[in-house]
Design an enzyme around this catalytic site. Structure first.
Site, PDB file in Angstrom:
ATOM      1  N   SER A  52     -11.425   4.936   2.990  1.00  0.00           N
ATOM      2  CA  SER A  52     -12.845   4.785   2.948  1.00  0.00           C
ATOM      3  C   SER A  52     -13.327   4.935   4.468  1.00  0.00           C
ATOM      4  CB  SER A  52     -13.305   3.510   2.401  1.00  0.00           C
ATOM      5  OG  SER A  52     -12.549   2.519   3.090  1.00  0.00           O
ATOM      6  N   GLU A  84      -1.800   5.871  -8.376  1.00  0.00           N
ATOM      7  CA  GLU A  84      -2.912   6.601  -7.946  1.00  0.00           C
ATOM      8  C   GLU A  84      -2.556   7.917  -8.868  1.00  0.00           C
ATOM      9  OE1 GLU A  84      -3.429   7.335  -3.857  1.00  0.00           O
ATOM     10  OE2 GLU A  84      -3.729   9.734  -4.042  1.00  0.00           O
ATOM     11  N   ASP A  90       0.837  -1.230  -0.141  1.00  0.00           N
ATOM     12  CA  ASP A  90      -0.035   0.069  -0.047  1.00  0.00           C
ATOM     13  C   ASP A  90       0.943   1.372   0.067  1.00  0.00           C
ATOM     14  OD1 ASP A  90      -2.540   1.393   0.281  1.00  0.00           O
ATOM     15  OD2 ASP A  90      -2.572   1.413   2.501  1.00  0.00           O
TER      16      ASP A  90
HETATM   17 ZN   LIG Z   1      -4.553   4.980   0.687  1.00  0.00          ZN
END
Ligand SMILES: [Zn+2]
Length: 274
Positions: free
Chosen positions: A204, A131, A79
């Protein structure tokens, strides 16, 4: 199944795939307990901080053994990888998927960085997430976020060949001071513009259920959850420790692990459209 195929088949069914971070044995088992309960697949994520904390090989081995032990279909994912070198170390350590996060770089540099990781991952058969647009990081002002532009997303995916794209449509990392408002119209425009990539929602934690469901119905597949896991684990521990002199950690930790399981069960129901 390869992660890329899994994400695209779930996207077709308008179902999401929950990606949860783990920080130690207890948070890992908390997450896996929930996935085992509902029979859902899960992505197990490690950030550089968690890798530094546990050691790369130990962290991967813990995740892999955990999946086996709980009988859960899952993938190990880096991540927010910040460099080609870190992505390379993770590929060598057997990760199924790596994220390269060049979202704070200019468009062209983000693209070059992503291209390099896509090239390296190909020989491992590994999945790559990048991203585009900017989702504010922990501690950064949410005003710093920059929405993803559909035409840029299209060019980015075409020229990098990246498998999954984290997009900025109104979320931020960490808890929210005000209720977030996801830009579902923007998500629809990005999905209409971009072929051959699946979409990832970061930040989220704290997004209301109805908005999370709407995001998945409109093309988000991978849903990242980290802050709420850390929060419930530590808050539960803090509560226990203020009322209790117990020093056998094996009697104390399971309550916090169970709290993670209950949290993740709820999130799995939302993400899997139940
Ligand atoms: Zn993230």
């Amino acid at each position: 199944m390869k992660l890329k195929e899994k994400l695209s088949s779930l996207t077709d069914k308008k179902i999401g795939l929950l990606a949860t971070n783990y920080y130690n044995l207890e948070t890992l088992h908390g997450v896996l307990g929930a996935a085992q309960h509902s029979g859902d697949p899960i992505i197990l994520q490690l950030t550089q901080s968690s890798i530094d904390y546990m050691g790369l090989d130990s962290a991967v081995a813990l995740g892999r053994e955990g999946l086996k032990q709980f009988g859960v279909e899952g993938w190990i994912h880096l991540d927010h990888g910040s460099s080609v070198e870190l992505a390379q170390r993770c590929l060598d350590a057997g990760f199924d998927s790596v994220m390269i996060d060049g979202s704070e770089l200019p468009f062209g540099e983000n693209m070059k960085l992503t291209q390099e990781v896509v090239k390296r991952a190909a020989s491992y058969g590994a999945h790559v997430e990048a991203e585009l647009g900017f989702v504010a990081k922990l501690g950064q002002s949410h005003a710093h976020s920059g929405f993803t532009q559909p035409h840029e997303a299209r060019q980015f995916v075409e020229e990098t060949g990246v498998d999954a794209l984290a997009i900025s449509i109104g979320t931020a990392h960490g808890f929210y001071k005000e209720e977030p408002k996801l830009q579902i119209d923007l998500l629809q425009a990005i999905v209409a513009e971009v072929q051959d990539a699946t979409f990832v929602l970061h930040g989220s934690s704290g997004v209301p259920e109805s908005q999370l469901r709407a995001a998945i119905q409109n093309g988000i597949c991978k849903v990242n959850l980290a802050t709420e896991i850390k929060n419930i684990f530590m808050k539960t521990l803090q509560d226990i420790l203020t009322q209790n002199e117990e020093i056998d950690l094996r009697k104390v930790f399971p309550k916090a692990t169970n709290a993670v399981t209950e949290l993740v069960k709820g999130k799995l129901d939302i993400v899997n459209n139940r």
